[in-house]
Design an enzyme around this catalytic site. Structure first.
Site, short mmCIF file in Angstrom:
data_model
loop_
_atom_site.label_atom_id
_atom_site.label_comp_id
_atom_site.label_asym_id
_atom_site.label_seq_id
_atom_site.Cartn_x
_atom_site.Cartn_y
_atom_site.Cartn_z
N LYS A 111 52.22 35.63 40.05
CA LYS A 111 53.53 35.20 39.15
C LYS A 111 54.32 36.32 38.34
CE LYS A 111 54.46 31.89 35.55
NZ LYS A 111 53.92 30.98 34.74
N LEU A 112 53.32 37.47 38.53
CA LEU A 112 53.68 38.69 37.54
C LEU A 112 54.06 38.13 35.99
CD1 LEU A 112 56.03 40.65 39.82
CD2 LEU A 112 53.63 41.06 39.27
N LEU B 195 42.19 34.79 42.33
CA LEU B 195 41.79 35.31 40.96
C LEU B 195 42.98 35.03 40.12
CD1 LEU B 195 41.40 38.02 43.53
CD2 LEU B 195 40.01 38.63 41.42
N ALA B 196 43.94 34.56 40.49
CA ALA B 196 45.19 34.34 39.66
C ALA B 196 44.83 33.30 38.37
CB ALA B 196 46.36 33.67 40.25
N THR C 187 33.95 33.34 35.92
CA THR C 187 33.43 34.28 34.98
C THR C 187 32.17 33.62 34.36
OG1 THR C 187 33.67 34.84 32.65
CG2 THR C 187 34.80 32.86 33.61
N ASP C 188 31.25 34.65 33.93
CA ASP C 188 29.94 34.14 33.33
C ASP C 188 29.97 33.29 31.94
OD1 ASP C 188 30.66 36.15 31.48
OD2 ASP C 188 28.94 37.42 31.58
N GLU C 189 31.57 33.42 31.52
CA GLU C 189 31.61 32.70 30.53
C GLU C 189 31.43 31.29 30.38
OE1 GLU C 189 34.99 34.53 27.90
OE2 GLU C 189 34.61 36.44 28.87
N TYR D 176 39.61 29.34 27.16
CA TYR D 176 39.57 30.23 28.54
C TYR D 176 38.46 29.69 29.19
CZ TYR D 176 38.23 34.14 31.67
OH TYR D 176 37.70 34.68 32.67
N SER D 177 37.11 29.70 28.81
CA SER D 177 35.97 29.48 29.58
C SER D 177 35.88 27.83 29.82
CB SER D 177 34.82 29.90 28.68
OG SER D 177 34.66 29.29 27.70
N LYS E 167 38.43 27.67 33.03
CA LYS E 167 37.69 28.37 34.23
C LYS E 167 36.47 27.37 34.59
CE LYS E 167 38.14 31.77 36.04
NZ LYS E 167 39.16 32.16 37.14
N TYR F 285 35.48 43.04 15.90
CA TYR F 285 35.53 41.48 15.57
C TYR F 285 34.06 41.49 14.77
CZ TYR F 285 39.32 40.70 18.63
OH TYR F 285 40.55 40.41 19.33
N ASP G 167 36.28 37.57 12.39
CA ASP G 167 35.68 37.62 13.67
C ASP G 167 36.56 36.61 14.51
OD1 ASP G 167 33.76 37.72 15.62
OD2 ASP G 167 32.06 36.55 14.70
P1 NAD Z 1 44.27 39.83 34.68
O1 NAD Z 1 44.74 38.99 33.54
O2 NAD Z 1 44.32 41.14 34.67
O3 NAD Z 1 45.11 39.28 36.04
C1 NAD Z 1 45.56 37.91 36.15
C2 NAD Z 1 46.61 38.00 37.36
O4 NAD Z 1 46.97 36.53 37.61
C3 NAD Z 1 48.05 38.65 36.79
O5 NAD Z 1 48.61 39.49 37.74
C4 NAD Z 1 48.94 37.57 36.50
O6 NAD Z 1 50.37 37.97 36.67
C5 NAD Z 1 48.37 36.54 37.45
N1 NAD Z 1 48.77 35.13 37.22
C6 NAD Z 1 48.64 34.54 35.80
N2 NAD Z 1 48.89 33.13 36.10
C7 NAD Z 1 49.50 33.14 37.56
C8 NAD Z 1 50.21 32.00 37.94
N3 NAD Z 1 50.54 30.77 37.24
N4 NAD Z 1 50.47 31.95 39.21
C9 NAD Z 1 50.27 33.05 39.99
N5 NAD Z 1 49.84 34.22 39.53
C10 NAD Z 1 49.46 34.19 37.94
O7 NAD Z 1 42.83 39.03 34.83
P2 NAD Z 1 41.59 39.70 35.70
O8 NAD Z 1 40.84 40.26 34.30
O9 NAD Z 1 42.00 40.53 36.83
O10 NAD Z 1 41.00 38.33 36.30
C11 NAD Z 1 41.12 38.15 37.55
C12 NAD Z 1 40.13 36.94 37.85
O11 NAD Z 1 38.88 37.31 37.61
C13 NAD Z 1 40.22 35.77 36.88
O12 NAD Z 1 40.44 34.66 37.38
C14 NAD Z 1 39.13 35.82 35.41
O13 NAD Z 1 38.94 34.68 35.27
C15 NAD Z 1 38.13 36.34 36.49
N6 NAD Z 1 37.07 37.34 35.97
C16 NAD Z 1 37.51 38.19 35.00
C17 NAD Z 1 36.65 38.93 34.61
C18 NAD Z 1 36.99 40.24 33.40
O14 NAD Z 1 36.06 40.87 33.01
N7 NAD Z 1 38.16 40.48 33.59
C19 NAD Z 1 35.31 38.71 34.55
C20 NAD Z 1 34.78 37.74 35.46
C21 NAD Z 1 35.95 36.97 36.02
P1 TYD Z 2 37.19 41.14 25.59
O1 TYD Z 2 37.51 42.49 26.23
O2 TYD Z 2 38.29 40.45 24.89
O3 TYD Z 2 36.35 40.32 26.54
P2 TYD Z 2 35.51 38.85 26.53
O4 TYD Z 2 36.04 38.32 25.34
O5 TYD Z 2 36.00 37.97 27.78
O6 TYD Z 2 34.00 39.29 26.58
O7 TYD Z 2 36.09 41.32 24.43
C1 TYD Z 2 34.66 41.89 24.64
C2 TYD Z 2 34.11 42.14 23.32
O8 TYD Z 2 34.68 42.69 22.71
C3 TYD Z 2 34.04 40.72 22.74
O9 TYD Z 2 32.74 40.37 21.97
C4 TYD Z 2 35.04 40.75 21.53
C5 TYD Z 2 35.06 42.04 21.27
N1 TYD Z 2 36.34 42.58 20.77
C6 TYD Z 2 36.63 43.18 19.67
O10 TYD Z 2 35.52 43.38 18.85
N2 TYD Z 2 37.87 43.81 19.24
C7 TYD Z 2 38.64 43.56 19.95
O11 TYD Z 2 39.97 44.00 19.61
C8 TYD Z 2 38.82 43.02 21.22
C9 TYD Z 2 39.86 42.75 22.11
C10 TYD Z 2 37.39 42.43 21.73
#
Ligand code: NAD
Ligand code: TYD
Length: 377
Positions: A35-36, A82-83, A134-136, A183-184, A187, A240, A313
């Site tokens: 969707k960007l 992944l979206a 995600t693990d969350e 979020y979690s 998911k 935090y 926090d």
């Molecule tokens: P991101 O936020 O960087 O990317 C998400 C993408 O999805 C973006 O390009 C966004 O434009 C697109 N998107 C959002 N809503 C949309 C919609 N309604 N229709 C079409 N596209 C849409 O996320 P990420 O960190 O790359 O995570 C990707 C996936 O992996 C997610 O499902 C996330 O839950 C999962 N994940 C992420 C992590 C992490 O550490 N980042 C860890 C485990 C799992």
């Molecule tokens: P984040 O990168 O948001 O990933 P997630 O919450 O999905 O694990 O955060 C990683 C950890 O860092 C999390 O414990 C929250 C903490 N955090 C800060 O302390 N300061 C910040 O500005 C952000 C974004 C995260």
């Protein structure tokens, strides 16, 4: 499989998955559907955008009719989904968007895939809906030792669902879901729908749950790119709480390699946990980032320590995540390729070398959102 739909391919992890598939499988047609949103950025894919086996489609996964049309038009055999809305802090401010995209969007995609595949003579044969989670969703593990992971520590959580290994608790594939953030929770809900499509309709689905990713092209609202960028700009580093929360970090290209392996060799209806047994207390990780950025910028050691700013926090901040990925290792032979020190060095170098990429993203609306959010902490 020939025609593969990757959703969220313009985001952080998705762009690495798209790049890997486009480069490795010239015989596949890769359709990147995104969707960007603020998190999607086609600049993440400049190097492969002209490849003949790659196509970008801008669409919203919540648009069911569009999902039906795109899947049918491209005769999609496999989906890597992944979206999503992916940032916990945003989910606390705006949970509805997370329910809409992560739950309803996933459901729209599932149903569209189901109807298209059922309409084919071969049915579900050779098809796969692979959902990235995600693990969350498993909730949080507790830390009892305030010294954190550097010293031998024990945990108090007594649930038999949790797994003890190396004297510590981990999330296993069988750990009960117990999400805490919007979020979690969103998911977790989408994971349940994906499994329900297997259990109810016999659709071949797969779910993987991965730990925190880091690496190039991550949107700079997440801890690691945010802090690298703030150090460069000499802005405060908002830690935090006390910085004692623990996360388990995996280099994004290792996640993409795991997704490739599981997409091709994983068993439908299975769940695989993905993680590198690489836990870091936030404040220790932050010190590594500061040290690395200062060294690469030619600053004296300790120069940016003063930027550390302890802030209120996060609401409901999960204490510790830790993934046990030995099933994936044992069954499919996956292992992370990078040591953490190597991965962090590579990552910091990438952000420092790609300032234009980050400046483009952080100018305008995002800068206003960020400054507003942190001025309220
Ligand atoms: P991101 O936020 O960087 O990317 C998400 C993408 O999805 C973006 O390009 C966004 O434009 C697109 N998107 C959002 N809503 C949309 C919609 N309604 N229709 C079409 N596209 C849409 O996320 P990420 O960190 O790359 O995570 C990707 C996936 O992996 C997610 O499902 C996330 O839950 C999962 N994940 C992420 C992590 C992490 O550490 N980042 C860890 C485990 C799992
Ligand atoms: P984040 O990168 O948001 O990933 P997630 O919450 O999905 O694990 O955060 C990683 C950890 O860092 C999390 O414990 C929250 C903490 N955090 C800060 O302390 N300061 C910040 O500005 C952000 C974004 C995260």
């Amino acid at each position: 499989m020939k025609n593969i739909l990757i959703t969220g391919g313009a985001g952080f992890i998705g762009s690495h998955v798209v790049r890997l598939f486009v480069n490795k499988y010239p015989e596949y047609n890769i359709v990147n559907l995104d969707k960007l949103t603020y998190a999607g950025n086609l600049a993440n894919l400049r190097d492969i955008e002209d490849r003949p086996n790659y196509k970008f489609v801008r669409a919203d996964i919540c648009d069911y009719d569009e999902m039906r049309r795109i899947i049918e038009e491209n005769q999609i055999d496999g989906i890597i989904h992944l979206a999503a809305e992916s940032h916990v802090d945003r989910s606390i401010l705006d949970p509805f968007t997370f329910a809409r995209t992560n739950v309803m969007g996933t459901l729209a995609l599932l149903q569209a895939a189901k109807l298209y595949w059922e309409s084919r003579p071969e049915g579900f044969e050779g098809k796969l809906f692979y959902h990235i989670s995600t693990d969350e969703v498993y909730g949080a593990l507790e830390l009892t030792d305030p010294e954190g992971i550097e010293s031998p520590f024990t945990t108090t959580a007594s649930s038999s669902e949790h797994h003890l290994a190396f004297g510590r608790e981990f999330f296993l594939e069988t750990t009960k879901y117990n999400p805490h953030s919007p979020y979690s929770a969103s998911k977790a809900s989408s994971d349940h729908f994906v499994r329900a499509y297997h259990d109810t309709y016999g659709m071949p689905t797969l779910v993987t749950n991965c730990s925190n990713n880091y690496g190039p092209y991550q949107f700079p609202e997440k801890l690691i790119p945010l802090f690298i960028n703030n150090i460069r700009k000499r802005k405060p580093l908002p830690v935090y709480g006390k910085g004692e929360n623990v996360r388990d970090w995996l280099f994004v290209e290792d996640h993409a390699r795991a997704i490739d392996l599981i997409f091709h060799k994983g068993k439908p209806a299975q769940t695989y946990n993905i993680g590198g047994f690489n836990e870091w207390k936030n404040i220790d990780l932050i010190r590594v980032i500061i040290k690395t950025v200062d060294r690469l910028l030619g600053n004296p050691e300790g120069y940016s320590d003063e930027l550390i700013t302890y802030v209120t926090d996060r609401k409901g901040h999960d204490m510790r995540y830790a993934i046990d990925s030995r099933k994936l290792q044992a069954e499919l032979g996956w292992e992370p390729s990078l040591q953490f020190e190597e991965g962090i060095e590579k990552t910091v170098r990438w952000y420092l070398d790609n300032q234009e990429w980050i400046d483009n993203i952080t100018s305008g609306d995002y800068e206003k959102y960020y400054d507003n959010m942190y001025s309220n902490r």
